[in-house]
Design a protein around this motif. Sequence first.
Motif: not given
Lengths: 148, 639, 319, 158
Positions: C245-267
Amino acid sequence: MFKKLIDDCTVKSPWIYHINSGSCNGCDIELVAVLTPRYDAERFGFKLVGTPRHADIIVVSGPVTSQSRDRLIRTIEQVPDPKVVVSLGSCPRSCNVFKGSYSVEGPLDKFVKVDVSVAGCAPKPEAVIDGLALAAKILEEKRRNMAK
Amino acid sequence: MIQHFPVLAIMTLFLASFLVVLFGSRNKIVRGTITMVAATVPLVLMICLIKPVMIDGQVISYWLGNWEPVNGWAIGIGLEVDALSLFFALIVTLTIFLSAFYSLKYMSRDDTLEKYYVLFLMLSGAVLGLVLTGDLFNLFIMIEILTFAAVALTAFRNNEDGPLEAAFKYLVVGSIGSSLTLTGVILLYSQLHTLNMAQISAMLQNGQNSTTVFAFVLLLTGFSIKAFIVPVHPVAADAYTAAPTSASMALAGMVNKTGVYGIIRLLYIIFMTMGLSSVQNLIVTIGTVTMFLGVTMALNQHDFKRLLAFHSISQIGYVITAIGLGTALGLSGGLYHAMNHTLFKGMLFLCAGAVLYSAGTTNLDRLGGLAKKMPQTCIIFLIGAFSISGIPPFNGFVSKWLIYQATYERASQTGNFGFALVTVIAVVVSVMTLASFIKVTQSVFFGELPAEFNNVKEAPVSMRIPMWIMAILCIVTGVLPSQVYQYLIRPAVNAVLSPVKYINVMMGNGYAEQFLSKAQAAPDKSVALAGYWQPESWLLLFIIVLAAFTVAALLGKKDRGVQSSSAEVTDGKYATFYSGEKNEFSRVGGSDLFWGLKYNLRHYFGFIGNIHSGVVNDYALWAVMIFAVYTVFAFIFLL
Amino acid sequence: MQILWFLFYILIFPGFLFTMFAGLLLAGIDRKVLAKMQRRIGPPITQPFYDFVKLMGKETIVPDAASRTAFLTAPVIGLVSLIVTAVVIPIGNFLAFRGIADVIVIIYLLTIPAVAIIIGGASSGSPFSGIGISREMVAIVSYELPLILVLLTVCKKAGIMLTGGMTFSLSDIVVYQFYNGTMISHWAMIPAAIAFLMIIPGEVGTQPFDIAEAETEICEGTMAEYSGAPLAVFELSHAVKMFVMTALFTALFLSGWTTGSIILDTIIVLAICILVTIISMTLPHASAARLKVEWLFRYYWRIVSGLALVSLILVWCGL
Amino acid sequence: MKVAIANLFSRTDCERYPFNPKTAPAHYRGRLVFHPEGCIGCGICERVCSPQAISTTVVHEEDGDRITRVFHMGSCTFCQTCVDFCPRHTIEMSKDYDMVVTNEDDLKVMGTYFKAAKKPAPKAVEAAKPEEAAVKIETAADSAPKETPEAESAPKAE
């Protein structure tokens, strides 16, 4: 392969189920006091659960009255296997002031093998924490030789 | 050669219904064989028709008695089978086959069975005829036969009082519907001097005067009553409950589909009024109200079959809402849902029949814990419950998902906030469907087994075979939506959205162009899906993770605690935890579930409770009321 | 080679192990922060892991009244479907499997674990779980309405420029936020975000809304008859649902940025998830007592749906 | 809500019990301590103890009785009545609250003294060695009865 891991974790998260078989509630509030911020048994993973099916440690308080006797026995039977019975206060130990009354069926160990007994008419929360810690160790030993 | 298949199918059914009376009245085997043969022949014929009609897009037209149209005027009765009617014909023949198969064993306890099979074969012949015919009056005749066969089937168990009363109500409302349709047909014939649907739709293009509009309203009301929409739905609820289950499965599966078929034919092909937004709003509101009312009534029912009846009404509401949108996506969602509805609703009625056959009652409060005694019926019921409430891998979900997209896309295109609310109501209704089926699961299959049902046995094999067939079909249509869509739904949608082809095939080429003066904006057949849902890959992932999970579980098997359960009923360890009490009989019945929901909506439930008064003249009044609403609406907007 | 990546995605990274680890971590942090809020020390963060392993070691009792197969398979199906849902939710803008499920499908994928709990509770045959089922079902019905309202708002907002006027696909939502800033930054979406934050505890079932598993009144509700391994699986799916549920919230409302590397993103996403968990689940848990069932229904259908409706209307008239 | 957030950043007022031990408050009524030499065997404490937690066993030997008075902590309500009634103040309550045992005998506080018979034959008395009682007082060798017990106080063995 996971045996050692499981045995170690059994001591780290013992869940408590409390049965009040006729107690004057002195010991009950002591047991619940253990979970309050001041004494905080949750630091060691203790958690009060609602059903015997989830329980590891069964804490019995109160002299076993005739009404609660067969209910007590059936509930304790329903707890899954590595289980520890703890008698809280002196009532389950020897049904102290209620000895010989028409409705008291006598101390707890007439019905169930008691592993740990915490004495004191309303034992001090520290004593209860020690009792539960001892019970958790016994639980782990039971789990260790049960799994063999 | 394939020209003759439609007539062949209809005639075998009618012929068999007469043969059953002649030969089958005494011994069972002859009766059974005649029925089964009559049930399988149309199914086989329709399956052979799939190749030419669906894949090659050919439209079959067949003139009874070879009365070809003479210089532009259709005199004889024409059968026309395009992709839409074949789609419905497939659903209908499948239901006939399974219901006949099921009724062999299920009805064996009743007597005078030849009367049952006569009525059943008449009903199925009429439904098949209605779906395949291309002639308006022939359509009306089939509706007549249909109504009377259905009324007689509802009243089949005339020793109890319920069926008689339900049949009477069905008769009254059904005849109102049929008479309205008849007047509509007469008015059209007076204006256009022809009865062939293709010719009517061609001639209607150049100007509609008030009589044709009134005829449109009459026909629309007639078909809506046949589809049991909002005001007339209590009749359907009583009829499905009172009829014997194999008949009520046919009623819920086929008969309300004929109403839907009639509405599609009327709106999209004959009068082509689907383009007007006013008609769309009317149909969508009717569908939504039916959807919502059906489910809320189903929530506090105490009888298994009555609950299923109200659910079939709410699912028809879904189908009508989807069709009312007018877009290709909406139509495909609606048709897909109509097919799914026949599958899972039929299966659920068969489960109800199995429970009635072995346990003897369908009262939710007295049943309980049958999962242990009837495991297969329980599994089939669960598949049905999951598909009707739209749980992803099953078929109900795909069609509901299409309908949500259609309504919301329609909303965002036309900027009409109402359609967005329709999507919201649709989702809430789907969750309430889930709620009522959880109620049935808990009170019929799980929970405490009452003592009187201890010797309940599993339903007999010959009843379980049709149930398993439907269960497998439910899963297949749920897991492979793209194939089903491409071969079944898309040709039907194209057929609906291209009336010109329908007319030309029937009346000879170039006929339609003479009349279609204004360039009829052919509705776009493109279906742009806003989202995506690939059940096969989801299922693949599901299986992989499941396999990984089982491997992990097996790895740690020996260290984990042993799994123990006792064979004989011992008091104590394996008894249910009643906080220590002896196992006295305290069970959670079906009716006392969802206290929170019912408490909050108690005024609403009270209000709709006493609407369904069960008094015949109330229902007749409702039918006339809906007719009045349609008339007022049509004359304001359509003229 | 592709198969290896495919298996890695499904089994390790956004799939099996990662979601379990993240879920247990979130549950541990939730209990620790809750304890801190009550000025007590609280269990170590790895406590849910200990609970899970200890429960694995316990004996599994299958009561007589229970129908055995449903009783044992329900938890597994619930957990596995939850993990498959977690795979479909984008982390940062990395989406392991494109084109499997869109937003509406995710709502229905989230009902599978709830139905699994219900079927498990029903099959255990005890009256406590009977009452637990009815409360769980009322909870599902009550939080479904605001959930669909919020998601329709997000779809409408993300799809304004697209042809259909709306989009259901998650990747389009992420792309939209990539161009015009995170969904929260548009003031019309604030009520929807708040409504979604209120829905998360209802869906996951933490304290103020855990009416279905109320220890005090109905003895752990649907879980009353479970012990040992199935109970461990249910606890795990409870934790994983927190993460989903929290990942869904971040995906729907707080995503769009990316820092290039996936690992950094996940952290970073994990950090946001922890923050969201604290705001949406631990705070109400510390400050509110358990709601009655019809209060839950009224709360969700009036206050939360009202908020969601406000933002739907705002987005509808083009804001 | 406000309090919860405020608490988040404040110090936890939780006693880390097992790591730093805690002594009981001043007049805490903990485990009994019995000085048998002072006991005159009057048995008042037995009668006055409501849960009858006190019992006596008498061992007749040729030159006197060995009387052991047992205080069963498991059935004591720690009401301090016996302490008040004891004429010789031989019973007192210590601050030891940690009475957690696995077998029952650890809960018995015992004290033994020897009452010589009429003929004054002093006998060396070694203390009856109960199993490792948590707190046990060794009786002094010449526990000659200070005063002849009153007439009625011959302790009746249970």
